[in-house]
Design an enzyme around this catalytic site. Sequence first.
Site, PDB file in Angstrom:
ATOM      1  N   LYS A 121       0.813  -1.216   0.000  1.00 11.75           N
ATOM      2  CA  LYS A 121       0.000   0.000   0.000  1.00 11.75           C
ATOM      3  C   LYS A 121       0.845   1.264   0.000  1.00 11.75           C
ATOM      4  O   LYS A 121       0.311   2.368   0.019  1.00 11.75           O
ATOM      5  CB  LYS A 121      -0.972  -0.015   1.184  1.00 11.75           C
ATOM      6  CG  LYS A 121      -2.017  -1.111   1.046  1.00 11.75           C
ATOM      7  CD  LYS A 121      -2.936  -1.194   2.246  1.00 11.75           C
ATOM      8  CE  LYS A 121      -3.775  -2.464   2.246  1.00 11.75           C
ATOM      9  NZ  LYS A 121      -4.789  -2.507   1.180  1.00 11.75           N
ATOM     10  N   LYS A 201      -1.194 -13.135  -7.914  1.00 11.17           N
ATOM     11  CA  LYS A 201      -2.379 -12.692  -7.191  1.00 11.17           C
ATOM     12  C   LYS A 201      -3.407 -12.060  -8.126  1.00 11.17           C
ATOM     13  O   LYS A 201      -3.042 -11.281  -9.018  1.00 11.17           O
ATOM     14  CB  LYS A 201      -1.953 -11.675  -6.134  1.00 11.17           C
ATOM     15  CG  LYS A 201      -2.941 -11.536  -4.992  1.00 11.17           C
ATOM     16  CD  LYS A 201      -2.332 -10.624  -3.930  1.00 11.17           C
ATOM     17  CE  LYS A 201      -3.392  -9.849  -3.178  1.00 11.17           C
ATOM     18  NZ  LYS A 201      -4.217 -10.600  -2.271  1.00 11.17           N
ATOM     19  N   LYS A 204      -8.004  -6.327  -7.787  1.00  8.98           N
ATOM     20  CA  LYS A 204      -8.566  -5.176  -8.481  1.00  8.98           C
ATOM     21  C   LYS A 204      -7.471  -4.207  -8.895  1.00  8.98           C
ATOM     22  O   LYS A 204      -7.450  -3.704 -10.023  1.00  8.98           O
ATOM     23  CB  LYS A 204      -9.570  -4.476  -7.558  1.00  8.98           C
ATOM     24  CG  LYS A 204     -10.338  -3.380  -8.261  1.00  8.98           C
ATOM     25  CD  LYS A 204     -11.383  -2.781  -7.356  1.00  8.98           C
ATOM     26  CE  LYS A 204     -10.705  -2.073  -6.209  1.00  8.98           C
ATOM     27  NZ  LYS A 204     -11.613  -1.296  -5.374  1.00  8.98           N
TER      28      LYS A 204
END
Length: 338
Positions: A121, A201, A204
């Site tokens: 992140k 993975k 989105k």
Amino acid sequence: MSDKKIILTGDRPTGKLHIGHYVGSLKNRVKLQNSGEFETFIMIADMQALTDNARDPEKIRHSLLQVALDYLAVGIDPAKSNILVQSQIPALTELTEFYLNLVTVSRLERNPTVKTEIKQKKFGQSVPAGFFTYPVSQAADITAFKATTVPVGEDQEPMLEQTREIVRSFNNIYGDILVEPEGYFPEEGQGRIPGLDGNAKMSKSLDNAIYLSDDADTIQKKVMSMYTDPTHIHVEDPGHIEGNTVFTYLDIFGEDTDKIADLKAQYQHGGLGDVKIKRYLNDVLQATLKPIRERRETFEKDPAGVYQILKDGSAQANVVANQTLTEVRNAIGVNYFD
Ligand code: TRP
């Protein structure tokens, strides 16, 4: 303590759910729900979603309904499972506050899932404190319902370990109140699905997902664009199965194992084109996803009905979580006026 088994699991509402969620956990939940052996609580973890989306609450608000629709679409049945909304269960916040005192900062820093997510992140030096401590809030989610069984993807194992540590520590200090949960993971080779681009993975943010709500054309376009074997240039070239996303998906979603074994042999030998295997995968996925999408469309027409399901589920969940909170407060001794 009763020996009835209890399930608690959930998802962050940060977007629609995709087929990675389906094979990684949703499918298991439906199976467990239908086994009749469990009391089941399924949580839409909006508080947890806010820990890294505080400035975008509209995204969480919108995704909450989308996730609820995805749940109902795959067969989570409100007659058999309580679907609840985390922010509507105030006891969870209070439990979190008590548990925070039982966890060290260095222990949280070592949590592998949190570590990975902090990198992904790109928080840098600005990790929100609420995000850093979300494993403790997740321990509150699980223990509030005295869950014995937590069906989740493999990446959640460190969360369960953290929860078990909190439970042991709590019970040790204040007496035997909380229950140690165990994880319930998908079968070997079934739980993890790579992205359409071959990335390990599906997500989105990587834009490599097939959503449970995708229409038939979108699914087909995505399948036709999938990563296969970059060395398989001409139809007659021998191709590779390993790391070939189309075959990975066929192994997970396909039912005709003989046919898949034949296709693999032909592909490895040479003479089988990518377009053909993609068309077959498209048929397989369309067959899996069509009933899910159709159920979703039915519920989509009645958002008020969906919110009512969440409201009822949350009301029932509050009864259970408040009971645990009372036991916890009594055990700690902050019940001065009783
Ligand atoms: N952390 C889970 C996820 O990333 C969501 C979640 C919140 C959860 N609370 C939970 C999962 C309790 C299992 C149990 O999707």
